[in-house]
Design a protein around this motif. Structure first.
Motif, PDB file in Angstrom:
ATOM      1  N   VAL A  67       0.832  -1.204   0.000  1.00 23.24           N
ATOM      2  CA  VAL A  67       0.000   0.000   0.000  1.00 23.24           C
ATOM      3  C   VAL A  67       0.867   1.254   0.000  1.00 23.24           C
ATOM      4  N   ILE A  68       1.916   1.258   0.803  1.00 25.93           N
ATOM      5  CA  ILE A  68       2.746   2.462   0.918  1.00 25.93           C
ATOM      6  C   ILE A  68       3.629   2.662  -0.308  1.00 25.93           C
ATOM      7  N   PHE A  69       4.366   1.643  -0.671  1.00 29.12           N
ATOM      8  CA  PHE A  69       5.435   1.834  -1.640  1.00 29.12           C
ATOM      9  C   PHE A  69       5.057   1.483  -3.079  1.00 29.12           C
ATOM     10  N   ASP A  70       4.081   0.629  -3.281  1.00 29.26           N
ATOM     11  CA  ASP A  70       3.692   0.279  -4.645  1.00 29.26           C
ATOM     12  C   ASP A  70       2.419   1.017  -5.039  1.00 29.26           C
ATOM     13  N   TRP A  71       1.312   0.694  -4.402  1.00 26.42           N
ATOM     14  CA  TRP A  71       0.063   1.378  -4.732  1.00 26.42           C
ATOM     15  C   TRP A  71       0.160   2.862  -4.420  1.00 26.42           C
ATOM     16  N   GLY A  72       0.774   3.208  -3.292  1.00 25.94           N
ATOM     17  CA  GLY A  72       0.901   4.610  -2.908  1.00 25.94           C
ATOM     18  C   GLY A  72       1.934   5.384  -3.710  1.00 25.94           C
ATOM     19  N   GLY A  73       2.799   4.690  -4.439  1.00 26.09           N
ATOM     20  CA  GLY A  73       3.764   5.351  -5.300  1.00 26.09           C
ATOM     21  C   GLY A  73       4.995   5.884  -4.601  1.00 26.09           C
ATOM     22  N   CYS A  74       5.162   5.586  -3.306  1.00 31.93           N
ATOM     23  CA  CYS A  74       6.289   6.165  -2.567  1.00 31.93           C
ATOM     24  C   CYS A  74       7.641   5.624  -3.034  1.00 31.93           C
ATOM     25  N   ARG A  75       7.676   4.379  -3.487  1.00 28.13           N
ATOM     26  CA  ARG A  75       8.947   3.820  -3.941  1.00 28.13           C
ATOM     27  C   ARG A  75       9.498   4.600  -5.126  1.00 28.13           C
ATOM     28  N   ASP A  76       8.694   4.763  -6.170  1.00 28.25           N
ATOM     29  CA  ASP A  76       9.144   5.471  -7.358  1.00 28.25           C
ATOM     30  C   ASP A  76       9.373   6.944  -7.078  1.00 28.25           C
ATOM     31  N   PHE A  77       8.524   7.531  -6.241  1.00 26.93           N
ATOM     32  CA  PHE A  77       8.668   8.950  -5.919  1.00 26.93           C
ATOM     33  C   PHE A  77       9.988   9.215  -5.205  1.00 26.93           C
ATOM     34  N   ASN A  78      10.312   8.384  -4.224  1.00 27.08           N
ATOM     35  CA  ASN A  78      11.552   8.580  -3.474  1.00 27.08           C
ATOM     36  C   ASN A  78      12.777   8.325  -4.340  1.00 27.08           C
ATOM     37  N   LYS A  79      12.688   7.352  -5.238  1.00 27.90           N
ATOM     38  CA  LYS A  79      13.816   7.080  -6.125  1.00 27.90           C
ATOM     39  C   LYS A  79      14.055   8.239  -7.083  1.00 27.90           C
ATOM     40  N   LEU A  80      12.972   8.824  -7.605  1.00 30.81           N
ATOM     41  CA  LEU A  80      13.110   9.950  -8.527  1.00 30.81           C
ATOM     42  C   LEU A  80      13.612  11.204  -7.822  1.00 30.81           C
TER      43      LEU A  80
END
Length: 214
Positions: A67-80
């Motif tokens: 929920v946090i890092f995949d659906w919520g997009g936090c993984r890609d956002f933090n990497k970018l």
């Protein structure tokens, strides 16, 4: 004749003693095997329930991380963003109020499961203890309480144990590589969405921060 009668009596007494002894030995052997059979029912039943509890909490940990890092997009956002300190650590950061709802679902599922687990543990404990006989009611109740405790103790520490032992550390002794997740058993079930793959794409310090805030 009195001598013969006395000898016959002694023989009869000896035969009766042997018969009683053999009967007692057979009964003791039967009770021993019965205890073994009961143990073969009780111990696997407890271990199976423990395994199911841990499997549930593994799903809860995966759901929360997804929920946090995949659906919520936090993984890609933090990497970018390229920042060393990941700032996006909750689904509502990018998703707004739907992220708040989705972020609350793992905790809601965990709370419902705790209530259900208590009911299941009581039923299982009473069912298993009914296999045994006790001299007093107090002994029976104590056995039930101990069994419920053994079943529930895994539930109380299940989430934090899966998070702390399965998600945070890198047991291979080297830096996590996302490609390594294909070697994990959960990859065959969830593919790139598996807990091992999500873990490999999240830095250790971020995983540790999640554990400390749990």
């Amino acid at each position: 004749e009195p001598v013969e009668s006395s000898a016959q009596v002694e023989t009869s007494v000896a035969q009766a003693s042997i018969f009683v002894w053999d009967t007692m030995r057979r009964e003791e052997g039967s009770r021993r095997w019965l205890r073994v059979l009961k143990g073969m029912i009780v111990i696997p039943a407890i271990l199976i329930e423990w395994a199911l509890i841990l499997a549930f909490f593994t799903c809860i940990v995966w759901f929360e991380i997804w929920v946090i890092f995949d659906w919520g997009g936090c993984r890609d956002f933090n990497k970018l963003s390229g920042a060393d300190e990941w700032g996006c650590m909750s689904a509502d950061t990018l998703r707004g109020w739907p992220g708040v709802v989705m972020g609350a679902l793992p905790s809601i599922c965990e709370g419902v499961f705790f209530e259900l687990l208590l009911v299941i543990s009581k039923f299982t404990a009473h069912s298993l203890i009914s296999l045994y006989e006790f001299n007093t009611r107090e002994q029976h109740d104590l056995a039930v309480v101990i069994t419920i405790f053994l079943l529930e103790v895994v539930g109380k520490v299940g989430f934090i144990s899966i998070l702390g032992l399965g998600f945070v550390p890198t047991w291979s002794g080297r830096r996590s590589d996302p490609a390594d997740c294909k070697l994990n058993g959960d990859y065959w079930l969830m593919g790139d969405w598996s807990l091992g793959c999500l873990k490999g794409e999240i830095p250790f310090q971020v995983r540790l921060k999640l554990f400390e805030s749990a």
